[in-house]
Design an enzyme around this catalytic site. Sequence first.
Site, PDB file in Angstrom:
ATOM      1  NE  ARG A 149      -3.719   0.230   1.926  1.00  0.00           N
ATOM      2  CZ  ARG A 149      -4.548  -0.530   2.639  1.00  0.00           C
ATOM      3  NH1 ARG A 149      -4.489  -0.523   3.954  1.00  0.00           N
ATOM      4  NH2 ARG A 149      -5.438  -1.294   2.045  1.00  0.00           N
ATOM      5  CE1 TYR A 150       0.715   4.197   4.314  1.00  0.00           C
ATOM      6  CE2 TYR A 150       0.883   1.909   5.027  1.00  0.00           C
ATOM      7  CZ  TYR A 150       0.314   3.157   5.146  1.00  0.00           C
ATOM      8  OH  TYR A 150      -0.652   3.375   6.085  1.00  0.00           O
ATOM      9  NE  ARG A 153       5.505   2.212   5.894  1.00  0.00           N
ATOM     10  CZ  ARG A 153       5.139   3.346   5.311  1.00  0.00           C
ATOM     11  NH1 ARG A 153       5.679   3.718   4.162  1.00  0.00           N
ATOM     12  NH2 ARG A 153       4.200   4.096   5.850  1.00  0.00           N
ATOM     13  CB  CYS A 162      -4.112 -15.922  16.046  1.00  0.00           C
ATOM     14  SG  CYS A 162      -3.891 -14.675  14.779  1.00  0.00           S
ATOM     15  CB  CYS A 166      -8.447 -10.103  18.875  1.00  0.00           C
ATOM     16  SG  CYS A 166      -6.720 -10.456  19.261  1.00  0.00           S
ATOM     17  CB  CYS A 169      -9.265 -10.083  14.256  1.00  0.00           C
ATOM     18  SG  CYS A 169      -7.970 -10.286  13.014  1.00  0.00           S
ATOM     19  NE  ARG A 171      -4.270  -8.004   7.511  1.00  0.00           N
ATOM     20  CZ  ARG A 171      -3.162  -7.670   8.186  1.00  0.00           C
ATOM     21  NH1 ARG A 171      -2.666  -8.482   9.098  1.00  0.00           N
ATOM     22  NH2 ARG A 171      -2.540  -6.551   7.919  1.00  0.00           N
ATOM     23  CG  ASP A 329      -9.438  -1.112  11.146  1.00  0.00           C
ATOM     24  OD1 ASP A 329      -9.308   0.122  11.054  1.00  0.00           O
ATOM     25  OD2 ASP A 329      -8.484  -1.913  11.146  1.00  0.00           O
ATOM     26  CG  ASP A 366      -5.190   1.272   8.591  1.00  0.00           C
ATOM     27  OD1 ASP A 366      -4.956   1.824   7.494  1.00  0.00           O
ATOM     28  OD2 ASP A 366      -4.518   0.332   9.044  1.00  0.00           O
ATOM     29  CE  LYS A 373      -0.862   0.966  10.400  1.00  0.00           C
ATOM     30  NZ  LYS A 373      -0.485   0.327   9.102  1.00  0.00           N
TER      31      LYS A 373
HETATM   32  C1  LIG Z   1       0.369  -0.555   8.918  1.00  0.00           C
HETATM   33  C2  LIG Z   1       0.807  -0.977   7.613  1.00  0.00           C
HETATM   34  C3  LIG Z   1       2.131  -0.811   7.229  1.00  0.00           C
HETATM   35  C4  LIG Z   1       3.186  -0.192   8.139  1.00  0.00           C
HETATM   36  O1  LIG Z   1       2.910   1.146   8.399  1.00  0.00           O
HETATM   37  P1  LIG Z   1       3.912   1.991   9.296  1.00  0.00           P
HETATM   38  O2  LIG Z   1       3.205   3.288   9.503  1.00  0.00           O
HETATM   39  O3  LIG Z   1       5.188   2.101   8.552  1.00  0.00           O
HETATM   40  O4  LIG Z   1       4.096   1.225  10.581  1.00  0.00           O
HETATM   41  C5  LIG Z   1       2.506  -1.212   5.972  1.00  0.00           C
HETATM   42  N1  LIG Z   1       1.612  -1.757   5.120  1.00  0.00           N
HETATM   43  C6  LIG Z   1       0.318  -1.903   5.445  1.00  0.00           C
HETATM   44  C7  LIG Z   1      -0.611  -2.480   4.461  1.00  0.00           C
HETATM   45  C8  LIG Z   1      -0.126  -1.524   6.720  1.00  0.00           C
HETATM   46  O5  LIG Z   1      -1.406  -1.711   7.048  1.00  0.00           O
HETATM   47  S1  SF4 Z   2      -5.854  -9.025  15.902  1.00  0.00           S
HETATM   48 FE1  SF4 Z   2      -6.279 -10.747  14.507  1.00  0.00          FE
HETATM   49  S2  SF4 Z   2      -4.307 -11.291  13.626  1.00  0.00           S
HETATM   50 FE2  SF4 Z   2      -3.885 -10.055  15.455  1.00  0.00          FE
HETATM   51  S3  SF4 Z   2      -3.625 -11.550  17.118  1.00  0.00           S
HETATM   52 FE3  SF4 Z   2      -5.760 -10.902  17.154  1.00  0.00          FE
HETATM   53  S4  SF4 Z   2      -6.824 -12.434  15.892  1.00  0.00           S
HETATM   54 FE4  SF4 Z   2      -4.632 -12.610  15.422  1.00  0.00          FE
END
Ligand SMILES: *Cc1c(COP(=O)(O)O)cnc(C)c1O
Ligand code: SF4
Length: 405
Positions: A149-150, A153, A162, A166, A169, A171, A329, A366, A373
């Site tokens: 996305r960025y 990175r 996991c 949570c 979560c 995802r 989220d 986010d 973010k």
């Molecule tokens: C959070 C995240 C990152 C890392 O973001 P930083 O602000 O550098 O910690 C990179 N890629 C994705 C898709 C993210 O959700």
């Molecule tokens: S937030 Fe989602 S991915 Fe992270 S530890 Fe909890 S269940 Fe696992």
Amino acid sequence: MTHNEHRLMGCSSDEEPGAGTMIFPQIGSHDQAVSNRSSEFIRRYFPLTNVTSWNDWRWQLRNSFTTAEALSRVMTLTDDEKNTLHRLKNRLPLRVTPYYLSLIYDSEPGAPLRRTMIPTSGEMIITEAEKADPLDETGSSPVPGIIHRYPDRALFTVTQFCSSYCRYCTRSHSVGKLGHLTKDEWEIAFRYLEEHTEIRDVIISGGDPLTMNNKKLEYLLSRLRSIKHIEILRIGTKIPAVLPQRITPQLVSMLRRYHPLFLSLHFTHPDELTKETRRACEMLADAGIPLGSQTVLLKGINDYPATMKDLMHKLLTVRVRPYYIYQCDLIPGSSHFRTTVETGIDIIENMRGHTSGYAVPQFVIDAPGGGGKIPILPSYVVESGPEKWVLRNYKNNRYTYPNKK
Ligand SMILES: *Cc1c(COP(=O)(O)O)cnc(C)c1O
Ligand code: SF4
């Protein structure tokens, strides 16, 4: 590794005594005692289990609680919890390690950690703005497992498993479900990272990457380290909070061979900072791994300035630097967890200036739909222009900074 091996990761033996190079013997010398809370839980519900088994992370995974029936043997579930547990089909499953449950089993309904792990009917209410993939991670995924996305990175989701799930979560559409990457997909992901020379930072995420066994983790880290343009590696994990037994001398001495390696640790509440968790963080810090924390702002759980400040202070004492607080989220069934943006701003307002700057994380949203973010700050700028900036401090006093032409 095969598809099946990947799914069964964490269950094969790679940690026979002596495995890994013990460069710094003191890393292994942390006393692995069991807290009083866990001792009482073991005595009551695992009377035939010795402390060595309890302290074995594979034992913890094998004995994790995954059904209402199993939970009912050690705690009194409310009707609401019981009914919801029986309606989780196709949703984020239940899974709690015995260790983490020992922090929950005798707490009241509505207690902070209990609410993060045991589903309630609030989870069944889906509101309009909620989406299965609220950050549109699918839309930023060029190949399976990679979210890019960025510019510089990328995030690599290496497992959907996991040790404990949570309820909030982000995802939850993929985590805890089948569809792990195949061996071929892993190679395609590595190739993507190799070809994209602008990527200097890879975030190893999931699921929880530290549920993988050492052998597989080391394969992953060494494969990423062989890519010259990748400068730093990060692992995102909740393991020190939910399965601190996983942080073994063998794991730590393996991880430290892949520096610069950072860990982003997921914490929710000060109750998580037990003797076991503190020990896990200290071992990682002793190995020179910079530790940051990530916390989701959750209604009635940690959305009070005093709770959040207590958590951040406790984290600093074990050398974890608060990194992010996230606005929750918009995942399906999250309305009972979400709180207002103002609540998060108020928390930051109550920390900045009042306590160590190191204790103050960034509060971020986010962006729904995939904008990444975005930091949210209390407004400290009263007025700004080419002549001067008028600012206010944490005590609400005003100061003028003459702007340079
Ligand atoms: C959070 C995240 C990152 C890392 O973001 P930083 O602000 O550098 O910690 C990179 N890629 C994705 C898709 C993210 O959700
Ligand atoms: S937030 Fe989602 S991915 Fe992270 S530890 Fe909890 S269940 Fe696992």
